[in-house]
Design a protein around this motif. Structure first.
Motif, PDB file in Angstrom:
ATOM      1  N   ARG A  12       0.957   4.437  -2.806  1.00  0.00           N
ATOM      2  CA  ARG A  12       0.802   5.841  -2.545  1.00  0.00           C
ATOM      3  C   ARG A  12       2.121   6.528  -2.844  1.00  0.00           C
ATOM      4  O   ARG A  12       1.882   8.001  -3.337  1.00  0.00           O
ATOM      5  CB  ARG A  12       0.937   6.025  -0.964  1.00  0.00           C
ATOM      6  CG  ARG A  12      -0.379   5.474  -0.278  1.00  0.00           C
ATOM      7  CD  ARG A  12      -0.265   5.610   1.077  1.00  0.00           C
ATOM      8  NE  ARG A  12      -1.230   4.820   1.929  1.00  0.00           N
ATOM      9  CZ  ARG A  12      -1.024   3.819   2.941  1.00  0.00           C
ATOM     10  NH1 ARG A  12       0.085   3.600   3.121  1.00  0.00           N
ATOM     11  NH2 ARG A  12      -2.185   3.178   2.966  1.00  0.00           N
TER      12      ARG A  12
ATOM     13  N   ALA B  46       0.841  -1.213  -0.107  1.00  0.00           N
ATOM     14  CA  ALA B  46       0.039  -0.037  -0.105  1.00  0.00           C
ATOM     15  C   ALA B  46       0.893   1.085  -0.070  1.00  0.00           C
ATOM     16  O   ALA B  46       0.652   2.251  -0.897  1.00  0.00           O
ATOM     17  CB  ALA B  46      -0.984  -0.047   1.366  1.00  0.00           C
TER      18      ALA B  46
ATOM     19  N   GLU C 229      -6.346   2.630  -3.064  1.00  0.00           N
ATOM     20  CA  GLU C 229      -5.316   3.657  -2.905  1.00  0.00           C
ATOM     21  C   GLU C 229      -4.967   4.245  -4.186  1.00  0.00           C
ATOM     22  O   GLU C 229      -4.654   5.333  -4.041  1.00  0.00           O
ATOM     23  CB  GLU C 229      -3.956   2.755  -2.555  1.00  0.00           C
ATOM     24  CG  GLU C 229      -4.003   2.495  -1.081  1.00  0.00           C
ATOM     25  CD  GLU C 229      -3.979   3.320  -0.010  1.00  0.00           C
ATOM     26  OE1 GLU C 229      -3.572   4.562  -0.371  1.00  0.00           O
ATOM     27  OE2 GLU C 229      -4.033   3.029   1.093  1.00  0.00           O
TER      28      GLU C 229
END
Length: 254
Positions: free
Chosen positions: A110, A106, A130
């Motif tokens: 980002r 994750a 995300e």
């Protein structure tokens, strides 16, 4: 045997465990010229301290605890951010990358580049979410049976869809890494899907927080040499990472 010698003995046992991936009590007793009962007592004490796992005739590396996805979000966040930034720097324009599920991947999501276009495939709905507002990433979401612990799709439907892809890079998430026992995770089906993605991908990189090193989870995904590279933080102890440097995977420092 006094306390100092006992501590030295235990340290040597841990060294053997890292080098060989197992400890056989009878063999260690012979090497140390001690009784097997003494070594078994050492192993019992070390198991009670969480340093190893007792098995018949000896010991194996301890398996890490597997908190659920929500609990893992807050663990080692600064370290994961560093790993994510390094991993994201490997992405090039126009590539198809595959992001595994997990909190470290994750962080990769980002920090993916925003100045050029590429495609992200994932079997994790949380990873896809995300990327909802990412300006240049196209997203391919693989479906299947949801394994809630890691929030990823598994099973035959996911396998079939992944077989149609040829990712340039697969960012693989695992729960444990060991020089002898390789890269592993806690679920049989999840390990199978990870192995399948790696087989389809041109390269596989594995971001690893320090607490995952020298541990073994029940289900192997790949050998260390089966990965293109391991991504670790730059300030990790040299002695900790040394056994991995002798294997064929590249070591990238974040």
């Amino acid at each position: 045997m006094d306390a100092v010698l006992t501590s030295q003995r235990k340290s040597l046992i841990l060294d053997l465990l890292r080098r060989d991936g197992q400890v056989i009590a009878k063999r260690v007793a012979e090497d140390f010229s001690l009784s097997e009962d003494t070594i078994r007592r050492d192993l019992r004490e070390m198991a009670a301290e969480g340093l190893l796992k007792r098995v018949h005739g000896g010991a194996m590396p301890v398996a890490p605890e597997l908190p659920d996805f929500s609990a893992r979000k807050g663990l080692s966040s600064k370290m994961k951010a560093r790993l994510g930034k390094k991993a994201a720097s490997l992405v090039r324009p126009g590539q198809l990358i595959f992001l595994d599920g997990g909190t470290t991947t994750a962080e990769i999501a980002r920090q993916l580049p925003r100045e050029f276009a590429f495609t992200v495939a994932t079997h994790s709905p949380t990873i896809a979410a995300e990327l909802e507002h990412h300006p240049t990433a196209s997203v391919v979401l693989i479906g299947g049976k949801l394994y809630k612990h890691s929030m990823v799709a598994v099973g035959s439907v996911a396998m079939a869809a992944i077989s149609q892809l040829r990712p340039d890079i697969f960012f693989l998430g695992v729960t444990a890494a060991h020089p002898v026992h390789g890269l592993s995770t806690g679920d049989f089906e999840e390990a199978a899907i990870k192995r399948h993605i790696a087989a389809c991908a041109a390269e596989t990189y594995v971001p690893l927080t320090e607490e995952k090193l020298d541990h073994v989870s029940p289900c192997q995904v790949l050998s260390i040499s089966g990965a293109s590279g391991l991504i670790v933080v730059a300030d990790i102890a040299a002695a900790t990472i040394k056994p991995y440097r002798h294997l064929t995977a590249e070591i990238l420092e974040a």
